[in-house]
Design a protein around this motif. Structure first.
Motif, PDB file in Angstrom:
ATOM      1  N   ALA A  46       0.830  -1.209   0.000  1.00 33.65           N
ATOM      2  CA  ALA A  46       0.000   0.000   0.000  1.00 33.65           C
ATOM      3  C   ALA A  46       0.862   1.255   0.000  1.00 33.65           C
ATOM      4  O   ALA A  46       0.563   2.231  -0.711  1.00 33.65           O
ATOM      5  N   ARG A  47       1.946   1.234   0.767  1.00 37.45           N
ATOM      6  CA  ARG A  47       2.837   2.393   0.848  1.00 37.45           C
ATOM      7  C   ARG A  47       3.487   2.675  -0.508  1.00 37.45           C
ATOM      8  O   ARG A  47       3.600   3.830  -0.927  1.00 37.45           O
ATOM      9  N   ARG A  48       3.889   1.618  -1.200  1.00 42.21           N
ATOM     10  CA  ARG A  48       4.527   1.820  -2.503  1.00 42.21           C
ATOM     11  C   ARG A  48       3.523   2.258  -3.568  1.00 42.21           C
ATOM     12  O   ARG A  48       3.871   2.996  -4.486  1.00 42.21           O
ATOM     13  N   ALA A  49       2.262   1.797  -3.426  1.00 41.23           N
ATOM     14  CA  ALA A  49       1.238   2.236  -4.376  1.00 41.23           C
ATOM     15  C   ALA A  49       0.906   3.713  -4.174  1.00 41.23           C
ATOM     16  O   ALA A  49       0.792   4.480  -5.134  1.00 41.23           O
ATOM     17  N   THR A  50       0.762   4.134  -2.913  1.00 42.11           N
ATOM     18  CA  THR A  50       0.437   5.533  -2.639  1.00 42.11           C
ATOM     19  C   THR A  50       1.638   6.449  -2.852  1.00 42.11           C
ATOM     20  O   THR A  50       1.483   7.659  -2.991  1.00 42.11           O
ATOM     21  N   GLY A  51       2.854   5.861  -2.885  1.00 42.31           N
ATOM     22  CA  GLY A  51       4.057   6.665  -3.114  1.00 42.31           C
ATOM     23  C   GLY A  51       4.124   7.273  -4.502  1.00 42.31           C
ATOM     24  O   GLY A  51       4.974   8.124  -4.772  1.00 42.31           O
ATOM     25  N   VAL A  52       3.226   6.838  -5.378  1.00 44.08           N
ATOM     26  CA  VAL A  52       3.183   7.391  -6.739  1.00 44.08           C
ATOM     27  C   VAL A  52       2.799   8.860  -6.720  1.00 44.08           C
ATOM     28  O   VAL A  52       3.166   9.623  -7.614  1.00 44.08           O
ATOM     29  N   GLY A  53       2.036   9.274  -5.710  1.00 45.26           N
ATOM     30  CA  GLY A  53       1.597  10.662  -5.635  1.00 45.26           C
ATOM     31  C   GLY A  53       0.286  10.919  -6.340  1.00 45.26           C
ATOM     32  O   GLY A  53      -0.093  12.076  -6.573  1.00 45.26           O
ATOM     33  N   ALA A  54      -0.442   9.843  -6.688  1.00 44.81           N
ATOM     34  CA  ALA A  54      -1.716   9.989  -7.395  1.00 44.81           C
ATOM     35  C   ALA A  54      -2.847  10.233  -6.405  1.00 44.81           C
ATOM     36  O   ALA A  54      -2.694  10.096  -5.187  1.00 44.81           O
ATOM     37  N   CYS A 161      20.841   0.189 -14.456  1.00 41.93           N
ATOM     38  CA  CYS A 161      21.316   1.547 -14.742  1.00 41.93           C
ATOM     39  C   CYS A 161      21.166   2.480 -13.549  1.00 41.93           C
ATOM     40  O   CYS A 161      21.783   3.542 -13.507  1.00 41.93           O
ATOM     41  N   GLY A 162      20.314   2.096 -12.579  1.00 51.73           N
ATOM     42  CA  GLY A 162      20.104   2.974 -11.432  1.00 51.73           C
ATOM     43  C   GLY A 162      19.600   2.234 -10.212  1.00 51.73           C
ATOM     44  O   GLY A 162      18.892   1.224 -10.332  1.00 51.73           O
ATOM     45  N   ILE A 163      19.989   2.716  -9.044  1.00 54.68           N
ATOM     46  CA  ILE A 163      19.498   2.202  -7.771  1.00 54.68           C
ATOM     47  C   ILE A 163      18.828   3.364  -7.047  1.00 54.68           C
ATOM     48  O   ILE A 163      19.427   4.438  -6.896  1.00 54.68           O
ATOM     49  N   VAL A 164      17.570   3.154  -6.640  1.00 55.97           N
ATOM     50  CA  VAL A 164      16.777   4.251  -6.086  1.00 55.97           C
ATOM     51  C   VAL A 164      16.313   3.923  -4.667  1.00 55.97           C
ATOM     52  O   VAL A 164      16.365   2.776  -4.221  1.00 55.97           O
ATOM     53  N   GLU A 165      15.832   4.955  -3.980  1.00 55.75           N
ATOM     54  CA  GLU A 165      15.246   4.749  -2.660  1.00 55.75           C
ATOM     55  C   GLU A 165      13.934   3.985  -2.799  1.00 55.75           C
ATOM     56  O   GLU A 165      13.184   4.193  -3.746  1.00 55.75           O
ATOM     57  N   PRO A 166      13.641   3.073  -1.867  1.00 57.02           N
ATOM     58  CA  PRO A 166      12.391   2.302  -1.955  1.00 57.02           C
ATOM     59  C   PRO A 166      11.181   3.154  -1.598  1.00 57.02           C
ATOM     60  O   PRO A 166      11.308   4.223  -1.005  1.00 57.02           O
ATOM     61  N   GLY A 167      10.002   2.649  -1.983  1.00 54.45           N
ATOM     62  CA  GLY A 167       8.769   3.320  -1.575  1.00 54.45           C
ATOM     63  C   GLY A 167       7.859   3.736  -2.705  1.00 54.45           C
ATOM     64  O   GLY A 167       6.801   4.311  -2.461  1.00 54.45           O
ATOM     65  N   LYS A 168       8.242   3.436  -3.967  1.00 54.73           N
ATOM     66  CA  LYS A 168       7.394   3.811  -5.098  1.00 54.73           C
ATOM     67  C   LYS A 168       7.257   2.635  -6.056  1.00 54.73           C
ATOM     68  O   LYS A 168       8.246   2.132  -6.599  1.00 54.73           O
TER      69      LYS A 168
END
Length: 364
Positions: A46-54, A161-168
């Motif tokens: 749920a946190r990663r889904a809402t992390g989209v900012g929609a 190609c990239g490593i990002v912070e989790p949550g999205k």
């Protein structure tokens, strides 16, 4: 005096006492870990889904919120939703299972950046080539990946190609068009996220969309978060119930064996107590007090062990699993363990209380 006798009995047989504590602790830890994994993974999703900012999420008719269905939503709906009042940005994603509970997300990076502000890169860069892949920090750590590593995914070799912070979104992200072509879903989407000009318009926009698309599941992000629960995952509640039942059986058998052996070993001791005037209730009281001490101490040990299991999950499988500490389940798991232990001690206690003093004193 009785409490001192109980503690002395437990100390007199340290190995059996420690094994009983460990067995009850594992029982409690098993229950708490399962519930913690269930709730933790759902909250993380749920946190990663809402992390989209929609503000709004739309799925295709007949698809499931929890389990990732194949992409079946036409890309043409993006332009349709953009034409609706108050809709400022529409982002379509493709979700493809990669084994177990893991998925890969395909998205248009420009659309996603406009909606959410984009990923926060720890290392590397965005997509440039068709076989570029972005992974989050947990996935990279679990799979020993660095920028430039090769990742085998969907029977293809990908360049990290990239490593990002989790949550999205998912922990692995690739180009939407590339993923569509690889999975035979060209022009199809799994989900569409909408960002409005003002979040206050969410309810009105959802009502208008449901009139035009009555068969489409449409949620506000707040509603979406509430749907990620154990009760909404088919079969999960039943599975947890089965594990708890197994835990009760384990606790019952462990305590039954421990206390039954203790009663046999202390037959002469029981005879002496009865010869000194101890009543059957007094004998029962001693056995049940020992059981209660074992059950309470074992439950406390089990709670402590869940912190160890959470550390192990976050250390060795942070991308695949997420465990939550669930204090609200501590009294439930403890109560179940104590109930199982008391039931397991009932027959040994009854047997001890019913012994004849003369026979017990002559027992070898």
């Amino acid at each position: 005096m009785t409490n001192k006798l109980v503690l002395a009995n437990l100390k007199h047989r340290p190995v059996r006492t420690l094994l009983s504590l460990l067995a009850i602790g594992v029982e409690v830890c098993m229950m708490l870990t399962l519930v913690g994994l269930s709730e933790g993974m759902l909250e993380d999703a749920a946190r990663r889904a809402t992390g989209v900012g929609a503000d709004i999420l739309i799925r295709a008719p007949g698809t499931s919120l929890i389990s990732m269905s194949s992409a079946s939503l036409s890309e043409k709906y993006l332009s349709f939703f953009l034409d609706q009042p108050h809709v400022r940005i529409a982002v379509g994603t493709v979700e493809q299972p990669t084994g177990g509970v893991s998925t890969v997300t395909g998205l248009d990076l420009a659309e996603f950046t406009a909606m959410s502000g984009g990923f926060k890169f720890i290392d590397g860069r965005p997509f440039r080539n068709p076989r570029d892949v972005i992974v989050d920090e947990y996935y990279a750590r679990q799979n020993n990946l660095t920028v430039g590593s090769t990742l085998k995914l969907l029977n293809q070799d990908w360049n990290v190609c990239g490593i990002v912070e989790p949550g999205k979104l998912a922990r692995v992200v690739v180009s939407r068009q590339v993923l569509q072509d690889l999975t035979g879903a060209t022009g199809k989407l799994s989900r569409i996220f909408l960002k409005l000009d003002d979040p206050e318009n969410t309810a009105a926009v959802i009502a208008a969309l449901k009139e035009k698309l009555p068969d489409f599941p449409i949620y506000s992000m707040a509603e979406l978060t509430s749907l990620y629960s154990v009760s909404n995952v088919p079969g999960l509640s039943a599975f947890i119930g089965v594990i708890i039942a197994l835990g009760i059986i384990v606790g019952f058998l462990v305590v039954f064996l421990s206390m039954y052996t203790a009663v046999l070993e202390r037959t002469r001791e029981v005879g002496i107590l009865k010869a000194l005037g101890a009543s059957p209730f007094y004998i029962l009281n001693i056995i049940f007090r020992e059981t209660a001490v074992l059950a309470v101490a074992g439950s406390a040990l089990g709670i402590i062990l869940t912190y160890g299991s959470r550390w192990a999950v976050m250390t060795f499988a942070p991308a695949a699993l997420t465990q939550k500490i669930v204090p609200d389940w501590w009294p439930i798991a403890g109560g179940i363990a104590i109930a199982g232990a008391v039931i397991g001690a009932f027959y040994p206690a009854w047997k001890a209380a019913g012994q004849d003093a003369i026979e017990a004193l002559s027992y070898e």
